[in-house]
Design a protein around this motif. Sequence first.
Motif, short mmCIF file in Angstrom:
data_model
loop_
_atom_site.label_atom_id
_atom_site.label_comp_id
_atom_site.label_asym_id
_atom_site.label_seq_id
_atom_site.Cartn_x
_atom_site.Cartn_y
_atom_site.Cartn_z
N SER A 121 -2.65 -0.99 22.72
CA SER A 121 -3.00 -1.31 24.11
C SER A 121 -4.42 -0.85 24.37
O SER A 121 -4.98 -0.03 23.62
CB SER A 121 -2.05 -0.61 25.09
N GLY A 122 -4.97 -1.37 25.47
CA GLY A 122 -6.30 -0.94 25.90
C GLY A 122 -6.29 0.52 26.33
O GLY A 122 -7.27 1.25 26.12
N THR A 123 -5.20 0.94 26.93
CA THR A 123 -5.08 2.34 27.37
C THR A 123 -5.25 3.28 26.19
O THR A 123 -6.05 4.23 26.23
CB THR A 123 -3.69 2.58 28.01
N TRP A 149 -11.32 0.81 35.78
CA TRP A 149 -9.92 0.88 35.33
C TRP A 149 -9.89 0.83 33.82
O TRP A 149 -10.35 -0.15 33.21
CB TRP A 149 -9.10 -0.27 35.92
N HIS A 150 -9.39 1.91 33.21
CA HIS A 150 -9.37 1.99 31.75
C HIS A 150 -7.95 2.19 31.23
O HIS A 150 -7.76 2.63 30.10
CB HIS A 150 -10.27 3.12 31.28
N GLU A 206 -17.14 -0.35 32.39
CA GLU A 206 -16.80 -1.76 32.20
C GLU A 206 -18.07 -2.55 32.55
O GLU A 206 -18.56 -2.44 33.68
CB GLU A 206 -15.71 -2.19 33.18
N ASP A 239 -16.09 -0.39 27.99
CA ASP A 239 -14.70 -0.85 27.99
C ASP A 239 -14.75 -2.36 28.16
O ASP A 239 -14.96 -2.86 29.27
CB ASP A 239 -13.93 -0.17 29.13
N VAL A 241 -12.25 -4.41 27.44
CA VAL A 241 -10.87 -4.90 27.34
C VAL A 241 -10.75 -6.28 28.01
O VAL A 241 -10.04 -7.15 27.51
CB VAL A 241 -9.88 -3.87 27.94
N ILE A 242 -11.46 -6.48 29.12
CA ILE A 242 -11.43 -7.80 29.77
C ILE A 242 -12.56 -8.69 29.26
O ILE A 242 -12.35 -9.86 28.95
CB ILE A 242 -11.55 -7.68 31.31
N LYS A 267 -6.47 -7.08 25.17
CA LYS A 267 -6.21 -8.44 25.64
C LYS A 267 -6.50 -9.55 24.62
O LYS A 267 -5.70 -9.80 23.73
CB LYS A 267 -6.98 -8.68 26.95
#
Length: 434
Positions: A121-123, A149-150, A206, A239, A241-242, A267
């Motif tokens: 996961s990204g977390t 948000w991470h 981000e 980050d 992730v998105i 993701k």
Amino acid sequence: MQMFEKYFVKTSKSKALYERAKKVLPAGVSYGIRYFEPYPFYVSKAKGSKLYDVDGNKYVDFWMGHGTHILGHCPPNVVEAVKKQISNGTHFGASHELEVELAEQVVRMVPSAEMVRFTNSGTEANMYAVRLARAYTGRSKIIKFEGGWHGGYDALHIGVKLPFNIPESAGITVGATQDTILASFNNLDDVEAKARKEPIAAIIVEPVLGAGGCIPAEKEFLKGLRELCDSKGALLIYDEVITGFRIAPGGAQQHYGIVPDMTVFGKILGGGFPVGAFCGRKEIMEHLNPLVYDHHSGGYAFHGGTFCANPITMTAGLATLKTLEDGKIIKDLNQKGEKVREKLTEIFEANNVDAQNTGLGSMFTTHFTKKEVKNARDTFAADRKRLMEYHLSLIQSGVFFLPTHFGSISAAHTEVDIDKLFSETENYAKSLTK
Ligand SMILES: Cc1ncc(COP(=O)(O)O)c(C=O)c1O
């Protein structure tokens, strides 16, 4: 309740499922953000740009699995590759070629990646990235941004929503967040002032604030962070992730031309299966190598897990990244995203509704405010109740955004899908001016 009239009529099976679900799943969901009023619909199938619920309703999906499905739900080439892999084994718990191939693919595509490690996961990836930055620098403090948000890792689970200065969950100890310093996004003076006070291990950012309002970093801001990290001996972590494999084949870092020391992914990288990864320069990543560093002599940073580099995920990720590598799909989606932001702005303007549409490339969000939106404080100062109402109204009309969250365009979205977003938005905007 009047606003849900249509929804109640359309979703009786979802309602029954919700009644069952809430007895065994808190709030009837497996992730708090997936609950919305009056109850969530339950999905039975997803294909292309559409979600189908258990009542047989069809939704044009702009949530796309939390921004995962850039190729749409179930892209045929990914499904085929996964089907083949399933019969060769779903989980080895030992080393295999697919993890090497996907790591090579990431290194080829991403400017900051010389070595990679996969997570689920990204977390997790953010947690290990922060730990590695601390191991590498021998420092404790990290700077994160308001609205950033991470994932749910304790040290980063602070300053996500207003009032920003308290942890986002009960159960996070003071100790877990005492080394996290919050700064204001797109405000270099604020970061510099904070970095002046004590030694910093890393700044994590981000490049496009996601949950905090889909707000692109200003180029000068990222450039300033890069210079600040260089002058202080701190690591710059993006980050992505998105934004990873979405804004450009090499992520937002390629788009901005400002390369971090480490990058976190999630993701899109998993091609629709659970994933995360962190990567960076070899000299940093080698701290994960127990042949080079051992935990007695110092410097070794642990990372691992049962399902790390799961072969199904690696297969789906490879098929996805290979499809995105030449940048053609991404370029097309970025143009469509631009058009969506422009057209939504036009629709609200024509109906005298104060709204800003932010985002970058194929990501977008609406903010109901007159004021320019540059950071998360601006996001939360906008009319969030209206945003919730807008998204709930779209859901009732067969267009799905997870209420108050960002939307994204995938390769499966057609002109008709996008026109439906426009026409339903127009209906909503008109209902406000009646
Ligand atoms: C920017 C960012 N980082 C990290 C995460 C956490 O990833 P995951 O939900 O896979 O743990 C998310 C999830 O939405 C995210 O948007």
